[in-house]
Each structure stands twice: as C-alpha cells, then as structure tokens.
Write a protein that holds these residues in place. Structure first.
Motif, PDB file in Angstrom:
ATOM      1  N   UNK A 495       0.908  -1.284  -0.169  1.00 10.13           N
ATOM      2  CA  UNK A 495      -0.036  -0.108   0.018  1.00 10.13           C
ATOM      3  C   UNK A 495       0.740   1.311   0.032  1.00 10.13           C
ATOM      4  N   UNK A 496       2.203   1.114   0.190  1.00  7.84           N
ATOM      5  CA  UNK A 496       3.178   2.317   0.318  1.00  7.84           C
ATOM      6  C   UNK A 496       3.434   2.872  -0.859  1.00  7.84           C
ATOM      7  N   UNK A 497       3.484   4.319  -1.228  1.00  5.86           N
ATOM      8  CA  UNK A 497       3.779   4.848  -2.164  1.00  5.86           C
ATOM      9  C   UNK A 497       5.179   5.914  -1.917  1.00  5.86           C
ATOM     10  N   UNK A 498       6.165   5.654  -2.689  1.00  3.78           N
ATOM     11  CA  UNK A 498       7.177   6.690  -2.226  1.00  3.78           C
ATOM     12  C   UNK A 498       6.791   8.191  -2.293  1.00  3.78           C
ATOM     13  N   UNK A 499       6.445   8.585  -3.619  1.00  2.26           N
ATOM     14  CA  UNK A 499       5.929   9.957  -3.794  1.00  2.26           C
ATOM     15  C   UNK A 499       5.172  10.059  -4.998  1.00  2.26           C
ATOM     16  N   UNK A 500       4.256  11.151  -4.751  1.00  2.00           N
ATOM     17  CA  UNK A 500       3.534  11.490  -5.886  1.00  2.00           C
ATOM     18  C   UNK A 500       3.578  12.931  -6.402  1.00  2.00           C
ATOM     19  N   UNK A 501       3.298  13.368  -7.421  1.00  2.00           N
ATOM     20  CA  UNK A 501       3.499  14.751  -7.878  1.00  2.00           C
ATOM     21  C   UNK A 501       2.307  15.259  -8.886  1.00  2.00           C
ATOM     22  N   UNK A 502       1.855  16.408  -8.663  1.00  2.00           N
ATOM     23  CA  UNK A 502       0.794  16.843  -9.609  1.00  2.00           C
ATOM     24  C   UNK A 502       1.127  18.133 -10.446  1.00  2.00           C
ATOM     25  N   UNK A 515      10.948  -2.021  -2.603  1.00  2.00           N
ATOM     26  CA  UNK A 515       9.850  -2.609  -2.102  1.00  2.00           C
ATOM     27  C   UNK A 515       8.397  -1.851  -1.918  1.00  2.00           C
ATOM     28  N   UNK A 516       8.294  -0.685  -2.548  1.00  2.00           N
ATOM     29  CA  UNK A 516       7.131  -0.004  -2.516  1.00  2.00           C
ATOM     30  C   UNK A 516       6.203  -0.337  -3.312  1.00  2.00           C
ATOM     31  N   UNK A 517       4.904  -0.191  -3.381  1.00  2.00           N
ATOM     32  CA  UNK A 517       3.649  -0.482  -4.263  1.00  2.00           C
ATOM     33  C   UNK A 517       4.201   0.338  -5.599  1.00  2.00           C
ATOM     34  N   UNK A 518       4.646   1.510  -5.573  1.00  2.00           N
ATOM     35  CA  UNK A 518       5.062   2.491  -6.659  1.00  2.00           C
ATOM     36  C   UNK A 518       6.167   3.473  -5.830  1.00  2.00           C
ATOM     37  N   UNK A 519       7.241   3.486  -6.860  1.00  2.34           N
ATOM     38  CA  UNK A 519       8.339   4.608  -6.378  1.00  2.34           C
ATOM     39  C   UNK A 519       7.549   5.939  -6.404  1.00  2.34           C
ATOM     40  N   UNK A 520       6.978   6.337  -7.863  1.00  2.00           N
ATOM     41  CA  UNK A 520       6.601   7.572  -8.166  1.00  2.00           C
ATOM     42  C   UNK A 520       5.252   7.535  -8.948  1.00  2.00           C
ATOM     43  N   UNK A 521       4.304   8.263  -8.486  1.00  3.10           N
ATOM     44  CA  UNK A 521       3.110   8.724  -9.288  1.00  3.10           C
ATOM     45  C   UNK A 521       3.219  10.088  -9.856  1.00  3.10           C
ATOM     46  N   UNK A 522       3.424  10.339 -11.118  1.00  2.00           N
ATOM     47  CA  UNK A 522       4.019  11.613 -11.788  1.00  2.00           C
ATOM     48  C   UNK A 522       2.637  12.094 -12.161  1.00  2.00           C
ATOM     49  N   UNK A 523       2.004  13.123 -11.936  1.00  2.00           N
ATOM     50  CA  UNK A 523       0.768  13.652 -12.631  1.00  2.00           C
ATOM     51  C   UNK A 523       1.201  14.953 -13.507  1.00  2.00           C
TER      52      UNK A 523
END
Length: 760
Positions: A495-502, A515-523
C-alpha cells in the motif's frame, strides 16, 4: 569587574567630616531631616579607633542613618555596604545595613528586602563590622535582591532594639564586588545578575534583554532554573543554557550567534518543542539560511504542523534549509489515518471540484480521495465548508454524477500543508524514520523548488512524500534512500507509495527505493528521472509486479534515463483526464526512455516493462523514443517488454507517429521489439505477391503502416530464371490485425529481400 575602576562610577557616600547635612535620619530622600544640628548626633574628629566618626544617641525604636546621595545601581553590578560600629554607653542596640530603593522618577520601589542581617552589640568599646550585599540577582551571599527596577539607592544603617544607648559609627563604605560573582571574569554575563528569577512564573524577558545588551560579545549564561519570557527574545551574543525557558507559541527565540538545534534543545528541554521553535526562528531571522540539527535525533510523538510552529507565516519564499539530523516516529494510535466517507457530486465541466459534499467539515485538507472513476493519488487541496465544496489536485476520469467517496488523511511526520505557499525550501542529510507507523512529508498546497537531498525516508506506512496540490512544482529529490516497511509483502498487496506529484518539472536523481507499491506517481509534465535504482520484486515465486513509475499525463515531456528499473514497470496512463477519450490533444507523447537497465525475475510471462494504459478510446503513441536500454529477465522469459493494457480501452494504432524503438538489448525476452523493424523475407517459389508478417515485433502490437526501404539480397528471379528488373510496390496494414505487408511484383518471382517497416 569593578565599575569604579573601569567606568569611573562613584559609589562611596561622603565622609562624615564633610558635614552631617548629607546624612538623614529617615530614608535619605529629598526633604528628609538630616543629622546636621541634631540634638542626638555629633561629629567626633578624634577617636582612638576611628579617624573621624559620627556619634549618635538612639532615641527611636529604629534609628535610621541614610546617605542622601543617590548611589547608582547598574545592570549586573553588585555592591557591598559596610559599616564599623562600637557602643559607648547605655543600652546595647542591634545594628544592620539598610537602604531605600529608588526607581524611575525618584519613586520608591516597594516589595523589596531593604535591610541586611542584624548584629547585636554585646560590649562597650568593641568594634563590630556589619555589611550587606545588594544586587539585581538571586545569588548566594546577596542579602538585598533588588532586580532591575531600582535605579539608585540611599544606603546606611539601622539601630534597632532598646533606646538610650550611644554608639559611634565610622565612615560607611560602598564598593563594587561584582567580580566575586563572575565564574570567568570576562567570559560571560549571567541573566540572574540582571534580575532574572528563573521561578517559572516571573517574566524574565527584561533581564534577558539587559544581559544580552551588556554582554558585548561575551556569552550570556542562563543558569539552572525555569525562565518565562513573555515575548520574543533575540540574542545578539552566544546564549549558554543551563536552565530552560518557556514562552508563548507566537514568541520567537532567536539565537543569532549559536543557531542550531542543540542550542534550542538546551533552551527548551523537549526535543520536539525545540525543533518547532528553531524552525520558527529559521523563518523569522534573516541572518541564517539553514538550521543544523547537529546530528540530533528528534522523537516525533505526533505530526509536526510546520506552519503552526510558525504562526506568523502563511507563505514563505526565501531559501531555507534543514539539515543534518534524525526524525523518529514514536507512539501508535496518533499516526492512524482519519477516514471519512461522504456523498458528493462531480461534473466534467468543473473538473477539479466536488460539490454538495456532505459532512465536508470533517474532511481534512490533504486527504486521499478514492471512489469509482478516481485515479491514483488524487487529494483534497482545499475545502469550502459554507459552499460544501472540495477542490482536488487532479481531475477524475469517470466519476460524473453523485456517489460516495472515501477521504483518507494520512498522518505525516513533517506536515507543511498549513502554509498556503512555500518556495525554495530544502531538507538535506536528514533521516525520516517513520517506523512503519507514520507517513513522511506532506508538501504545501502551492510552491516552487522544494528539495530533499542526501536523505533517508525509512518505513513509511502509507506515503513517503505527498503533494496534495502544486507545492511539488520544480521538486528535486536527489541522492536519497527510500526504504519500505513492506519488504515481506507480495508486490500486489503493498500500500505504500514513495512519492506523488501533481505539478510540473520534477527531478528525481540518483535515488534508491526498495519494495514500495510504486516509487513515483507523476501527474505533471517535464520530468527528469535519472540515475535511480528502484526495485519492487518479492519472493512469492511467479509473482505479479507493479509499476515503479506511473506517468499520469499523456503529453508527459519526460526523460527517464540511466536508471536501474528492477522488477517493476513504467506505466503510462491518462487517469487524470476527466474526458479520457481522445479528441485533439497530443495523446501519449514526448517520452524519452533511454539507456536504462531493466531487470525482472520469477514473474508472470505477460509482465512488461513499459505499459501504456489508455482510460479512453482513440489514443495513440507519438513522438516517443525507447532506445539504448538493456532488458533482461532471470528465472524464466517474458513475452515482450512493452504492451498496451486494454482494461479500459485499446489504442488507435492508425495514428501512431514518430515512435523510435531501437538499439535496445534483449536477454530472455521472447519478442525483440523494434521500430523501424528490419525484416529479411525469402520466397523459394515464384509468387507475385509476397506477404511479410511483421508481428509480433512491432511495438505495442501495432500495424505495419509504412515501409522505409526494400532491398533485394542477391538476384530476384522469375519462372524463366531471369533476373527481375521491375520495381515492386507494397501494400501496408494488411492481414486481419493489419500487422502484415504485401510486396507486389510485376510477375511471379522468387528470392530474398530486406524490408525496413515502421509502425508509425
């Protein structure tokens, strides 16, 4: 230190020989009765013990003797008043040093101790010396503690006890003995010497200010005690804390000459309080651009509201850095997320708004939004309780209408969301240890240039760095280690996500994430992602693999270069498009994926390293380069390195343009993908139409849309074995899947050709 020597200050009262009109039988204030021509007093010019002295007959219950001169009381100065007395006849009285405290305008300062220890005269002719020390601070040996309010004193002595006795008094002496109280004569000044009490209740601010003003480059010592400061205090000299201070939340303690966290811990005692006050000073002091944590560990017992620590600042745009220390989460339930489920309405015409939100007051800004048709990492940027309205950081791809949404507010160790805007802020060489309980950093809703450098974020339960607005514009994350708390959890269950950006223009450089679910979700767009190593595998056998990087903007304008991408994929979506069907936009475009090392092991055969996932129809890939990468598997092959996820829609392959997929290396990959694709085709018997099958080597299973070149290898011969001289033509987009092309000759021929075909 002696003010009489260093500054020429006169403390000594006049001698009796100079006249008794300067000595009063009262308090010594103007208008007091003097001993000149008094019936019970006389000057004795010759005495066997005193060169000249005053003889007094005690006629009052308390017979006073005060100098009418105003002896100055200077900050930090201690005076000793001494008198020598002997009884001559009659009743034997008691003797003590005494004074009268004068303040501004000559007014009496009441409530002070104005007498010293009393001494009983026991025999005639015996010389008895009495003394008392007067000064501003509560110190051992000080008899009359007067603080800072008195500006001068009228000093002398009192005769108490029975009346009728006659005594003789030698000239009274007043001397500066401040040096007795200095541990290092020129090293520091002590706030208690300027009236600080350190009792936890009295306001010691004036004493602190006076001590600092008098220090002149020396250290200011705050000895053991609890000192209350009613308002802000700025030290222009080094402050050394043996005691602690308390002050209102809005008051600022500025340690301009020793500005670091250890000094604030010494000042406030508790580490978390000290950090808040040091951060407050950092944003309110122009002399320092950074706060050095001194390698200290701060036990964080609950989310630190960074704006509440600095309540006079709503925005900040001057470069500031916090560096060199550790934050460690403590406690348990305090880190549990707040979860609210509420009904709300969404309209594509108002893409970043939820309206008619029930129970909106209980929904926290910074909450993650989930529900039908909501993409990943959509957050509440702000709310309007009166209008029952919520502003989102991103649009929703398929949520038109009214439904129930869930709002989950994670708890962050460093929470900057209270600022409306924060620019040019950096964390450098810090360890943020979330302990599997807390999340790491929540950015401000707006801002440019936040940086995290050479740091660790360890064990975030839910999120490492979250942007719930556009405070991630120009975000730089460089040289950091991100260590998951979900190492033993299968990848698909994390469930852990390292970072997101918008927002746009982020830089992720030289980081390592595990071992994260996602390293980065980049918006946003304009991303530079270079030199990182992120791996997300597990030990579950032929396990599933999740996206390491999610690119959620179609015209991404991103460079992903020189990374080690281990057991995860690059997933490219348009999940933040509230009208996800293609109309006239650029669609999936401007991605440069080059010179990366891709590795996977022991995973399902249909796993791919690059996945395009359209959330609407009609989309296509264009102006995209995938080159110079190394693709490798261990523990079994995978089918291909790229694919289209058709969970929502397929692509429009007819519109693919400007796609380069070349110069890559493949190891244990069933299909080697290329564009342009070089195919060698042979026909052993004469055929007029040669059908060339380009599947499955065209990227994304695309169509054979264009032939760049066609070159015979050796002679192409007809049925009479003559060389065919006529040039053929080609038909593209052939076959049921349009992944074939036809080479059409003037007549049936046989031979071999090399064809360069393109999917775009």
């Amino acid at each position: 230190m002696n003010k009489a020597i260093t500054d020429g200050v006169v403390f000594m009262p006049p001698a009796f020989v100079d006249g008794l009109d300067t000595w009063a039988d009262g308090d010594g204030t103007p208008g007091s009765d003097t001993y000149a021509n008094a019936a019970n007093a006389a000057f004795v010019p010759a005495d066997q013990d005193f060169a000249g002295c005053l003889e007094i007959q005690k006629i009052d219950a308390t017979q006073k003797l005060r100098s009418m001169g105003e002896t100055p009381l200077l900050p930090g100065t201690y005076l000793r008043v001494t008198a020598r007395v002997k009884a001559m006849s009659g009743n034997l009285p008691n003797v003590r040093i005494a004074g009268w405290a004068g303040g501004a305008g000559g007014a009496h300062v009441s409530g002070l101790t104005e007498v010293g220890p009393s001494v009983q005269l026991t025999q005639y002719g015996e010389i008895v010396e009495v003394s008392a020390i007067v000064g501003p601070g509560v110190r051992g040996g000080v008899d009359m503690v007067w603080g800072r309010a008195p500006l001068f004193g009228h000093f002398g002595l009192d005769l108490t006890g029975p009346t009728g006795g006659v005594v003789r008094i030698d000239d009274i002496r007043i001397e500066d003995i401040t040096s007795v109280f200095l541990r290092d004569m020129m090293g520091w000044v002590d706030v208690t010497d300027f009236g600080a009490l350190g009792d936890g209740n009295s306001d010691d601010l004036a004493a602190f200010e006076a001590a600092d003003a008098a220090a002149g480059g020396r250290h200011v010592l705050i000895p053991a005690g609890n000192y209350h400061l009613s308002d802000s205090m700025t030290f222009e000299n080094v402050a050394v804390f043996e005691g602690t201070v308390t002050m209102p939340d809005a008051a600022i303690l500025s340690l301009t000459k020793n500005f670091d966290l250890p000094a604030y811990i010494a000042a406030f005692g508790a580490e978390d309080v000290a950090f808040r006050k040091a951060f407050q000073a950092l944003l309110n002091n122009s002399d320092h651009d950074s706060l050095d944590l001194g390698g200290r560990r701060i036990d964080v017992t609950g989310p630190i509201d960074m704006q509440a620590a600095c309540p006079n600042r709503d925005t900040y745009a001057v470069r500031r850095v916090i560096r060199n220390g550790q934050f460690e989460a403590k406690g348990t339930t305090v880190w549990e997320p707040d979860v609210v489920t509420s009904q709300a309405s969404y309209s594509v015409s108002n893409g970043k708004k939820l309206t008619g939100v029930l129970n909106v007051a209980n929904i926290a800004v910074g909450s993650l939004v989930s529900g039908t048709g909501v993409g990943r990492e959509v957050y509440v940027t702000e709310k309007n309780v009166g209008q029952q309205e919520i502003t989102l950081n991103k649009e929703l791809y398929d949520a038109d209408g009214t439904q129930n949404f869930t709002f989950t507010r994670f708890q962050y160790m460093l929470d900057f969301s209270g600022f409306s805007r924060l620019d040019r802020f950096a964390l450098e060489a810090v360890d943020i240890n979330c302990g599997g309980m807390a999340s790491g950093i929540l950015l401000a809703p707006s801002g440019i240039g936040f940086q995290l450098r050479d740091s660790y974020v360890t064990g975030p339960k839910h999120r490492g760095i979250t942007s719930h607005g556009e405070g991630c514009q120009g975000l730089t994350v460089d040289g950091c280690q991100f260590l998951s708390n979900e190492t033993a959890t299968p990848a698909q269950d994390r469930i852990s996500i390292m970072l997101n950006t918008a927002a746009n223009d982020i830089k992720l450089r030289n980081n390592r994430a595990t071992y994260f679910r996602h390293f980065a979700v980049i918006g946003g767009t304009g991303s530079l992602i270079t030199g990182n190593h992120f791996f997300q595998g597990d030990s579950s056998g032929l396990g599933l693999r999740t996206a390491g990087i999610v690119l959620a903007a179609t015209n991404t304008r991103a460079v992903i270069n020189g990374n080690y991408i281990d057991n995860c994929s690059i997933e490219w979506t348009n999940e933040y498009d509230n009208e996800p069907d293609f109309s006239s936009e650029l669609s999936f475009s401007q991605l440069n994926l080059s010179d990366n090392v891709f590795l996977c092991g022991h995973t399902v055969s249909w796993f791919s390293f690059l996945v395009v996932k359209p959330y609407g129809t009609g989309h296509h890939v264009n102006q995209t380069t995938v080159q110079g990468n190394l693709f490798r598997t261990i523990g079994g092959p995978i089918e291909r390195v790229e694919r289209v996820d058709t969970s929502f829609a397929d692509m429009n392959y007819d519109r693919i343009t400007d796609l380069t997929f070349s110069n890559n290396m493949f190891k244990l990959i069933d299909t080697v993908t290329q564009n342009p694709l070089l195919i060698t085709h042979s026909e052993s018997s004469e055929e007029q139409v040669w059908t060339v099958d380009c599947a499955p080597m065209l990227p994304f299973g695309g169509w054979a849309q264009r032939v760049e070149s066609l070159q015979p290898i050796g002679a192409v011969r007809n049925s009479t074995n003559n060389v065919e001289r006529d040039m053929p033509y080609v038909n593209v987009n052939q076959g049921p899947n349009k992944d074939q092309l036809q080479i059409v000759w003037a007549r049936p021929v046989r031979g071999k050709v090399v064809v360069k075909v393109r999917v775009d």
